[in-house]
Design a protein around this motif. Structure first.
Motif, short mmCIF file in Angstrom:
data_model
loop_
_atom_site.label_atom_id
_atom_site.label_comp_id
_atom_site.label_asym_id
_atom_site.label_seq_id
_atom_site.Cartn_x
_atom_site.Cartn_y
_atom_site.Cartn_z
N ALA A 2 0.95 -1.20 -0.08
CA ALA A 2 -0.11 0.12 -0.14
C ALA A 2 0.96 1.13 0.00
CB ALA A 2 -1.01 -0.20 1.20
N TYR A 3 0.18 2.40 -0.38
CA TYR A 3 1.09 3.56 -0.52
C TYR A 3 0.18 4.78 -0.02
CZ TYR A 3 -0.77 4.47 -4.94
OH TYR A 3 -1.64 4.68 -5.96
N PHE A 4 0.84 5.74 0.50
CA PHE A 4 0.19 7.24 0.57
C PHE A 4 0.90 8.15 0.23
CE2 PHE A 4 -1.54 4.50 3.63
CZ PHE A 4 -2.95 4.73 3.90
N MET A 5 0.70 9.04 -0.99
CA MET A 5 1.57 10.13 -1.12
C MET A 5 0.89 11.48 -1.48
SD MET A 5 2.10 9.04 -5.24
CE MET A 5 3.16 7.53 -4.74
N GLN A 6 1.65 12.55 -1.23
CA GLN A 6 0.95 13.82 -1.69
C GLN A 6 1.41 14.28 -3.06
OE1 GLN A 6 2.14 16.83 1.34
NE2 GLN A 6 0.55 18.52 0.39
N LEU A 7 0.60 14.70 -3.86
CA LEU A 7 0.64 14.86 -5.30
C LEU A 7 1.36 16.39 -5.32
CD1 LEU A 7 -1.99 13.15 -6.96
CD2 LEU A 7 0.28 12.16 -6.51
N PRO A 8 1.96 16.82 -6.50
CA PRO A 8 2.51 18.44 -6.51
C PRO A 8 1.35 19.16 -6.53
CG PRO A 8 3.36 16.86 -8.11
CD PRO A 8 2.40 15.98 -7.52
N ASP A 9 0.13 19.16 -6.74
CA ASP A 9 -1.02 20.01 -6.54
C ASP A 9 -1.60 19.87 -5.01
OD1 ASP A 9 -2.41 17.54 -6.52
OD2 ASP A 9 -3.70 18.13 -8.19
N ASN A 10 -0.79 19.37 -4.05
CA ASN A 10 -1.22 19.36 -2.66
C ASN A 10 -2.66 18.23 -2.43
OD1 ASN A 10 0.82 20.72 -1.79
ND2 ASN A 10 -0.45 22.56 -1.88
N SER A 11 -2.86 17.36 -3.65
CA SER A 11 -3.72 16.69 -3.17
C SER A 11 -3.10 15.33 -2.74
CB SER A 11 -4.83 16.19 -4.45
OG SER A 11 -3.79 15.70 -5.51
N PHE A 12 -4.05 14.29 -2.08
CA PHE A 12 -3.53 13.10 -1.52
C PHE A 12 -3.88 11.92 -2.27
CE2 PHE A 12 -3.17 16.26 1.78
CZ PHE A 12 -1.58 16.03 2.28
N ARG A 13 -3.10 10.85 -2.22
CA ARG A 13 -3.37 9.72 -2.95
C ARG A 13 -3.16 8.44 -2.14
NH1 ARG A 13 -3.19 9.51 -9.29
NH2 ARG A 13 -4.59 11.26 -8.82
N THR A 14 -3.79 7.31 -2.30
CA THR A 14 -3.59 5.97 -1.44
C THR A 14 -4.13 4.93 -2.54
OG1 THR A 14 -3.96 4.66 0.50
CG2 THR A 14 -5.87 5.97 -0.25
N GLY A 15 -3.45 3.69 -2.35
CA GLY A 15 -3.50 2.69 -3.09
C GLY A 15 -3.15 1.37 -2.42
N TRP A 16 -3.76 0.36 -2.91
CA TRP A 16 -3.22 -1.07 -2.28
C TRP A 16 -3.35 -1.90 -3.58
CZ3 TRP A 16 -6.24 -5.05 -2.99
CH2 TRP A 16 -7.70 -4.94 -3.08
N ALA A 17 -2.49 -3.16 -3.46
CA ALA A 17 -2.38 -4.11 -4.28
C ALA A 17 -2.23 -5.52 -3.46
CB ALA A 17 -1.27 -3.95 -5.39
N ARG A 18 -2.84 -6.64 -3.79
CA ARG A 18 -2.68 -7.80 -3.17
C ARG A 18 -2.52 -9.15 -4.08
NH1 ARG A 18 -6.39 -8.84 2.22
NH2 ARG A 18 -5.23 -10.37 3.29
N GLN A 19 -1.65 -9.97 -3.51
CA GLN A 19 -1.65 -11.23 -4.02
C GLN A 19 -2.00 -12.32 -2.99
OE1 GLN A 19 2.35 -10.26 -5.87
NE2 GLN A 19 1.40 -11.51 -7.37
N CYS A 20 -2.77 -13.33 -3.09
CA CYS A 20 -3.01 -14.07 -1.86
C CYS A 20 -3.75 -15.36 -2.42
CB CYS A 20 -3.78 -13.50 -0.87
SG CYS A 20 -5.54 -13.03 -1.17
N ALA A 21 -3.60 -16.58 -1.52
CA ALA A 21 -4.55 -17.64 -1.98
C ALA A 21 -5.95 -17.35 -1.62
CB ALA A 21 -4.04 -18.85 -1.01
N GLY A 22 -6.80 -17.68 -2.68
CA GLY A 22 -8.16 -17.48 -2.51
C GLY A 22 -8.49 -16.09 -3.16
N SER A 23 -9.61 -15.52 -2.71
CA SER A 23 -10.24 -14.25 -3.09
C SER A 23 -9.48 -13.23 -2.44
CB SER A 23 -11.70 -14.20 -3.01
OG SER A 23 -12.08 -14.22 -1.50
N CYS A 24 -9.28 -12.05 -3.29
CA CYS A 24 -8.52 -10.86 -2.63
C CYS A 24 -9.68 -9.80 -2.17
CB CYS A 24 -7.51 -10.40 -3.53
SG CYS A 24 -6.18 -11.12 -3.93
N SER A 25 -9.17 -9.20 -1.13
CA SER A 25 -10.00 -8.06 -0.90
C SER A 25 -9.13 -7.12 0.02
CB SER A 25 -11.10 -8.30 0.26
OG SER A 25 -10.50 -8.86 1.51
#
Length: 357
Positions: free
Chosen positions: A101-124
């Motif tokens: 996962a990540y959290f970052m502040q963009l040049p226009d002062n807005s914020f963004r977050t995201g996640w990515a996952r790999q696992c056995a079974g379904s991902c959430s």
């Protein structure tokens, strides 16, 4: 009764296939107590959640690239000193689960977050990421051209070129930036024309002893109007206008005289149109002190702002009074923007604290 032998192939549960999922969101700091510290606060929340869920794991938000180990889990983090970026990668060997996962502040002062996952079974969504974002307000999902992964962020963090963010709305964001620059230029021209017009009205009023006179700025909450009228000479950030609506400072006259000093005298000196002695003389006439603010290492987040894609520091201040009583103490924190040859007023009229206060 006949017993049927069970096929060996049915004695074990089938191995669940690995699946992948990811998501990216805008994140709002509007409901957060300190928007500028959103990334660092999010990192503390997610690391605390990890430590509570994994035995023997001790991790912290130290800047740089870090690796932490617990019972069957490996955690890697990337964090910058300025608190504008945090990324985490978690590998859980017991659950055959890997997520980041990540959290970052963009040049226009807005914020963004995201996640990515790999696992056995379904991902959430990772539970620890959910634990962190529960304290903020997620916006609409964003679809980047390429979702930044932990290795890419770590590589960019280590590169002198810095981190580049690309999204499907990049053309629209670029167009808005151009529009904002054009609007700023138009506003500056209109401000100059308005000032000339008001000056003409004042002259006519004096000659005829009748008719309308220009608005007198006698209240702090009028600073937005003053800023619009003087946009060709000084830039007043919105957060100053907001602060002035609730400020208790009891000498609005001196406040506006101080703004004039920054918009005219200070600017003239920086552009070599007047000697520095004239700036000192003007400040002395008003009973003001002018000089550096605080050392960057002692500055809180309030001393920083974004301008033209860069993180800038309010390194200068103009003030009067030693009392911390907001009614009697005036402080204006500003930065000289060489690109536009103007002062950017970023904080005031109240005193800003620092890491030592």
């Amino acid at each position: 009764m006949t017993l049927q032998a069970t096929s060996p192939s049915h004695t074990h549960s089938p191995v669940e296939p690995f699946s992948r999922a990811q998501a990216c969101y805008q994140i709002s700091a509007a409901k957060h107590a300190n928007g500028g510290a959103l990334v660092s606060d999010a990192s503390e929340l997610i690391l605390a959640s990890l430590a509570s869920h994994h035995h023997g794991l001790e991790c912290n938000g130290a800047s740089g690239l870090n690796t932490f180990y617990g019972d069957g889990v490996v955690v890697r983090t990337v964090a910058d000193v300025a608190g504008e970026l945090f990324a985490v990668e978690v590998v859980d060997l017991h659950l055959q689960d890997r997520w980041e996962a990540y959290f970052m502040q963009l040049p226009d002062n807005s914020f963004r977050t995201g996640w990515a996952r790999q696992c056995a079974g379904s991902c959430s969504e990772p539970a620890d990421w959910l634990e962190a974002v529960a304290h903020f307000s997620l916006g609409e999902p964003v679809e980047p051209h390429l979702q930044p992964d932990f290795l890419a962020i770590a590589g960019a963090f280590s590169s002198a070129a810095g981190i580049q963010v690309a999204t499907t709305d990049a053309p629209a964001r670029a167009a808005l930036a151009v529009e904002a620059r054009m609007l700023r230029e138009t506003t500056a021209k209109q401000a100059a024309q308005l000032r000339v017009l008001k000056s003409g009205l004042l002259d006519a009023s004096v000659r005829q002893d009748s008719g309308p006179t220009p608005t007198a700025y006698v209240r702090l909450d009028q600073v937005g109007e003053w800023a619009a009228e003087n946009a060709d000479r000084i830039i007043v950030l919105p957060r100053v206008i907001s602060e002035c609506k609730k400020a208790l400072y009891d000498n609005p006259g001196l406040f506006y005289q101080s703004l004039e000093l920054l918009a005219v005298t200070y600017r003239d000196v920086r552009m070599n149109n007047q000697p520095r002695e004239r700036l000192i003389e003007h400040a002395t006439e008003l009973g003001l002190s002018i000089g550096g603010s605080v050392e960057p290492s002692r500055a809180t987040e309030e001393y920083f702002f974004r301008w033209d894609g860069r993180r800038c520091f309010l390194d200068q201040h103009l003030g009067r009074g030693n009392s911390r009583d907001p009614r009697h103490c005036l402080r204006l924190y500003f930065y000289w923007a060489e690109s536009v040859q103007m002062v950017i007023l970023g904080a005031g009229p109240t005193h800003l604290g620092n890491s030592m206060s």
